[in-house]
Design an enzyme around this catalytic site. Structure first.
Site, PDB file in Angstrom:
ATOM      1  CB  CYS A  88      -0.931  -0.006   1.207  1.00  0.00           C
ATOM      2  SG  CYS A  88      -2.161   1.319   1.166  1.00  0.00           S
ATOM      3  CE1 TYR A 282     -26.455   6.314   8.573  1.00  0.00           C
ATOM      4  CE2 TYR A 282     -25.629   4.523   7.209  1.00  0.00           C
ATOM      5  CZ  TYR A 282     -25.401   5.646   7.978  1.00  0.00           C
ATOM      6  OH  TYR A 282     -24.112   6.110   8.148  1.00  0.00           O
ATOM      7  CB  THR A 293     -29.107  -4.352   6.927  1.00  0.00           C
ATOM      8  OG1 THR A 293     -28.749  -3.535   8.065  1.00  0.00           O
ATOM      9  CG2 THR A 293     -29.872  -3.521   5.919  1.00  0.00           C
TER      10      THR A 293
END
Length: 384
Positions: A88, A282, A293
């Site tokens: 990275c 949410y 979810t």
């Protein structure tokens, strides 16, 4: 990436019981009011303000506040070698600048041969933690804590938490950079093994991609560059490591208290961060309202830890195959194990119906489930 004009804090369903009232972070207002001083990654994370708050608290605590590792330059160098292990370049460059800004010795940036032996000694743990954390043993820890230039256990914990933080953050960087923004025990065991073996078979897909070489600009921070992830379970393989059973050693019952005892308050911060990433919702999905979810989130979290050989005995792994399709599982495995191989096509082809902010949330779950998996293996060996 889409612009979000609404107050996202007001949209988040977040249970206050997950906040630790006995930890007071005086810099909260500074954090939220001075976002512009942060890099691009943290600005992406701010799509989810509740998580962002806990992420930035933890990051600053690890890298700048008082802790067992007294010198911030050492902490930034640990970030450099963790990010380099994952190829990275972005995080390496970022923390090279931080290292120099904190007064670090420029010779250290010439590579591993130029750093003190005490710091050099932790490189094997860095390498194993990045790719095959189940191979960590108490002997790796003892080699650091005995003899000349030894580490204290508290220093080891601080270092391992930093390494895990940046190994998992590297996965997030590669994902973000492509975004443009009720069964019987026997059956449960068989379902876990089935998902575990499926994850191993996905390696054929990920290994078919071209291997990404370590960028020359950071290769001096990497030793043994061919050492990489290998599947925890391969069909027909011998000497497969024992499955890590979360009921035998868990974050809640074991890891949290150990890390907090050796490195004051970091357990509170990590625990809050894990819980926010896992529980954040949410109650919306792809424009639909009032969506539960929780099963989807749990499937993602447990699948990631399955890739690292960690089994939750109370979970039906049949849910993974119901809720996560093969392209998504391939993406998750690549993000965890070979993040440098992620392409924009990979990112765009999964969860196409989701909003950018919802994809970021999935990426955050990958980050934190991977982080917790590495810490569980390391802390278990520290506890032996």
């Amino acid at each position: 990436m889409q612009t979000v004009d609404v107050d996202m804090d007001s949209m988040v369903e977040y249970d206050a019981e997950y906040e630790h009232d006995n930890y007071n972070f005086s810099g909260k207002n500074w954090i939220m009011e001075n976002v512009d001083v942060y890099d691009h990654v943290t600005k992406v994370i701010r799509y989810h303000p509740k998580y962002f708050e806990h992420y930035i608290k933890t990051h600053r605590y690890l890298m700048y506040d008082d802790g067992p590792l007294p010198f911030t330059t050492t902490r930034h160098y640990l970030a450099i070698i963790a990010a380099a292990r994952n190829k990275c370049n972005y995080l390496v460059s970022l923390h090279e600048k931080e290292f120099l800004a904190e007064g670090g010795d420029t010779k250290w940036l010439n590579g591993l041969e130029f750093i003190p032996q005490k710091l050099r000694a932790i490189y094997d743990i860095n390498k194993i933690l990045a790719h095959r954390p189940w191979l960590l043993t108490k002997e790796h820890i003892e080699r650091l804590t005995k003899g000349t230039n030894s580490w204290s256990l508290a220093e080891v914990v601080h270092a391992i938490v930093i390494l895990a933080h940046f190994h998992s953050l590297s996965s997030f960087v590669f994902m973000w950079s492509q975004s443009g923004i009720g069964c019987y025990e026997t059956e449960l065991s068989n379902r876990f093994k089935n998902v575990e073996l499926q994850a191993a078979q996905l390696t054929k897909s990920t290994e078919s991609l071209n291997t990404v070489e370590v960028p020359q600009s950071i290769s001096h921070y990497v030793e043994d560059p061919t050492y990489a992830y290998q599947d925890f379970a391969r069909r027909g393989a011998e000497n497969i490591p024992h499955t890590f059973r979360i009921q035998d050693y868990s974050w809640d019952d074991h890891g949290y208290s150990l890390v907090n005892r050796l490195y004051n308050d970091v357990g509170f911060l990590l625990d809050d961060k894990f819980r926010v990433a896992y529980n954040l919702t949410y109650k919306t999905l792809a424009g639909r309202q009032n969506v539960d979810t929780s099963k989807f989130r749990r499937a993602i979290w447990n699948y990631i830890q399955c890739i690292y050989g960690i089994r939750h005995d109370d979970y039906d792994y049949g849910e993974v195959n119901k809720l996560l399709d093969r392209p998504l599982k391939t993406f998750i495995k690549t993000a965890c194990c070979f993040p440098e191989r992620i392409t924009k096509q990979d990112y765009d082809s999964i969860l196409v119906e989701l909003l950018d902010s919802e994809k970021v949330h999935v990426n955050l779950m990958i980050l934190e489930a991977k982080n917790q998996a590495m810490l569980l293996y390391a802390l278990r060996e520290l506890n032996r």
